[in-house]
Design a protein around this motif. Structure first.
Motif, PDB file in Angstrom:
ATOM      1  N   UNK B  20       0.794  -1.072  -0.022  1.00  0.00           N
ATOM      2  CA  UNK B  20      -0.009  -0.030  -0.065  1.00  0.00           C
ATOM      3  C   UNK B  20       0.916   1.134   0.028  1.00  0.00           C
ATOM      4  N   UNK B  21       0.462   2.357  -0.705  1.00  0.00           N
ATOM      5  CA  UNK B  21       0.835   3.344  -0.693  1.00  0.00           C
ATOM      6  C   UNK B  21       0.903   4.192   0.470  1.00  0.00           C
ATOM      7  N   UNK B  22       1.850   4.736   1.121  1.00  0.00           N
ATOM      8  CA  UNK B  22       1.852   5.228   2.410  1.00  0.00           C
ATOM      9  C   UNK B  22       2.226   6.772   2.512  1.00  0.00           C
ATOM     10  N   UNK B  23       1.612   7.452   3.765  1.00  0.00           N
ATOM     11  CA  UNK B  23       2.207   8.953   3.493  1.00  0.00           C
ATOM     12  C   UNK B  23       2.770   9.049   5.021  1.00  0.00           C
ATOM     13  N   UNK B  24       3.909   8.734   4.950  1.00  0.00           N
ATOM     14  CA  UNK B  24       4.424   8.526   6.381  1.00  0.00           C
ATOM     15  C   UNK B  24       5.118   9.902   6.821  1.00  0.00           C
ATOM     16  N   UNK B  25       4.463  10.593   7.559  1.00  0.00           N
ATOM     17  CA  UNK B  25       4.914  11.720   8.258  1.00  0.00           C
ATOM     18  C   UNK B  25       5.621  12.752   7.320  1.00  0.00           C
ATOM     19  N   UNK B  27       4.887  15.840   6.507  1.00  0.00           N
ATOM     20  CA  UNK B  27       5.542  17.129   7.183  1.00  0.00           C
ATOM     21  C   UNK B  27       5.053  17.306   8.537  1.00  0.00           C
ATOM     22  N   UNK B  54       9.447  16.458   5.634  1.00  0.00           N
ATOM     23  CA  UNK B  54      10.111  15.009   6.043  1.00  0.00           C
ATOM     24  C   UNK B  54      10.053  13.895   4.818  1.00  0.00           C
ATOM     25  N   UNK B 132      -0.418  12.820  -4.414  1.00  0.00           N
ATOM     26  CA  UNK B 132      -1.031  11.903  -5.233  1.00  0.00           C
ATOM     27  C   UNK B 132      -1.975  10.918  -4.213  1.00  0.00           C
ATOM     28  N   UNK B 133      -3.052  10.360  -4.530  1.00  0.00           N
ATOM     29  CA  UNK B 133      -3.831   9.701  -3.722  1.00  0.00           C
ATOM     30  C   UNK B 133      -5.104  10.463  -3.146  1.00  0.00           C
ATOM     31  N   UNK B 134      -6.084   9.823  -2.659  1.00  0.00           N
ATOM     32  CA  UNK B 134      -7.401  10.491  -2.377  1.00  0.00           C
ATOM     33  C   UNK B 134      -7.412  11.076  -0.877  1.00  0.00           C
ATOM     34  N   UNK B 135      -6.432  10.504  -0.039  1.00  0.00           N
ATOM     35  CA  UNK B 135      -6.415  10.702   1.560  1.00  0.00           C
ATOM     36  C   UNK B 135      -5.593  12.046   1.683  1.00  0.00           C
ATOM     37  N   UNK B 136      -5.960  13.432   1.847  1.00  0.00           N
ATOM     38  CA  UNK B 136      -4.679  14.509   1.693  1.00  0.00           C
ATOM     39  C   UNK B 136      -4.824  14.707   3.427  1.00  0.00           C
ATOM     40  N   UNK B 137      -3.722  15.471   3.858  1.00  0.00           N
ATOM     41  CA  UNK B 137      -3.387  15.800   5.070  1.00  0.00           C
ATOM     42  C   UNK B 137      -3.304  17.186   5.358  1.00  0.00           C
ATOM     43  N   UNK B 138      -3.987  17.689   6.067  1.00  0.00           N
ATOM     44  CA  UNK B 138      -3.928  19.167   6.502  1.00  0.00           C
ATOM     45  C   UNK B 138      -3.552  19.284   8.024  1.00  0.00           C
TER      46      UNK B 138
END
Lengths: 175, 215
Positions: B20-25, B27, B54, B132-138
């Motif tokens: 799975x694609x990850x969004x590891x920390x 920023x 990061x 990329x990806x549908x889950x964004x972090x704010x």
């Protein structure tokens, strides 16, 4: 001579009073205080392709409908607090784009879908209906802690058969 | 043997695709909370917020002030209604891999603002420009603003009440100095004046003292 000295002392003390008052000018200034706390979260995976979805159906990110309430194995996503302070996490989504698009709503209809998100332990009926406005999702997620979560998509009727995408935003703030 | 190699190759490719694609920390930000106290008309507060990239690649961040999703109501903070008072410089930041960058936040209260004695909250939002990806972090830094309680500087219009008020109009008199700022007794000019006064007074006393001795 004594009178003179007393007069001098009195005169100087009267003059010094407003001077000492002037030293209090800092109490009138704007004060800025920063809490030196590092805020950071991560989420995995970043995407989930639902594949072909049928009209008037419910599709879960995990695949088959998970246990009710949501259990660990029934959740696709994991959000982790990588910061130095507990965070509140809010959630919101966008309408679907592609072709004629789908609009998020609380009930399904023509080109109108319902998207729900729930976290570990939530009953299916307690899952949040996602909208384009932010809503409270996870409260006080402790530092280094993680929380599993899941979403589903309920469809109505379609007006086209074009690929559609949307985005979900997780917003983290220090508690 | 050839079949085994093909199967291994297929297995490797499938394994890579299934990770799975990850969004590891990706920023982080610091500070997560800032308190601005005693803000008053004509004053401004400035402070930096640091972004920690990061990612192992250069990343562009979009930074902006926005209304909060919730506020510290239990501490008396409401929604800050004047986003135009808040400036973020720059609003778009490019930060190198594993590097940091600062943005400067300025909250400037206009001279003629009528927002005395209020407590409110505004958020500074940080998002990656393209992910990329549908889950964004704010991530958002919470800014808590308290404004100083200002004394009224202009005379108020006389109140006209009661039955006798029917058909009567009243107009407030012009203030003596409508543009005048409330004068603080502890202004820098008062300090300078006091010091000069003390020196002058001391000089006069010294002169009188010397004269008396001569007499």
């Amino acid at each position: 001579m004594k009178r003179l000295i007393i007069s001098v002392v009195l005169a100087l003390s009267l003059l010094i009073v407003p001077v000492s008052g002037a030293l209090a000018v800092s109490s009138q200034d704007v004060e800025v205080t920063a809490d030196p706390i590092y805020v950071s979260i991560s989420n995995t995976p970043t995407s989930e392709a639902l594949g072909l979805v049928a009209e008037n159906s419910t599709t879960w990110a995990i695949g088959p409908a998970p246990a009710d309430p949501l259990v660990d194995a029934g959740c696709t996503f994991t959000v982790t607090n990588d910061g130095e302070v507990a965070v509140n996490i809010n959630i919101q989504a966008t309408d679907f784009t592609g072709g004629l698009g789908w609009t998020l709503a609380s009930t399904v209809g023509e080109a109108t879908v319902v998207m729900k998100a729930g976290k570990l332990g939530d009953a299916h009926t307690a899952m949040i209906v996602l909208t384009t406005s932010s809503e409270a999702f996870i409260s006080s997620l402790a530092t280094t802690s993680s929380m599993k979560w899941e979403f589903n998509l309920q469809t109505g009727t379609f007006t086209d058969g074009v690929l559609k995408t949307n985005a979900i935003t997780l917003t983290a703030t220090a508690v | 043997m050839r079949l085994l190699k093909v199967l291994i190759a297929i297995g490797l490719v499938a394994g890579v695709l299934l990770i799975p694609a990850t969004a590891l920390a990706a920023f982080g930000i610091d500070p997560g909370k800032v308190y601005i106290d005693n803000l008053f008309p004509g004053a401004q507060a400035e402070f930096p917020i640091t972004i920690y990239n990061q990612n192992d690649y250069e990343t562009t961040f979009i930074v902006k002030a926005r209304e909060p999703d919730y506020t510290a109501e239990d501490k008396g903070y409401g929604v800050f209604p004047y986003l135009e008072w808040v400036t973020v410089t720059p609003g778009r930041v490019i930060i190198g891999a594993s590097d940091t960058g600062d943005v400067l936040i300025t909250v400037a209260m206009p001279e003629d603002a009528d927002y005395s004695g209020k407590k409110s909250e505004v958020w500074i939002s940080f998002m990656e420009e393209e992910t990329e990806g549908m889950i964004k972090i704010e991530l958002a830094s919470r800014i808590f603003i308290s404004t100083r309680v200002e004394e009224p500087t202009e005379p108020e219009a006389p109140a006209v009440e009661g039955e006798g008020a029917v058909g009567i109009t009243a107009e407030a008199g012009e203030p003596v100095s409508p543009e005048a700022e409330p004068v603080s007794p502890f202004s820098p000019w008062a300090t300078i004046g006091s010091v000069l006064g003390a020196l002058l007074g001391g000089g006069v006393v010294f002169f009188l003292f010397k004269r008396r001795r001569h007499v």
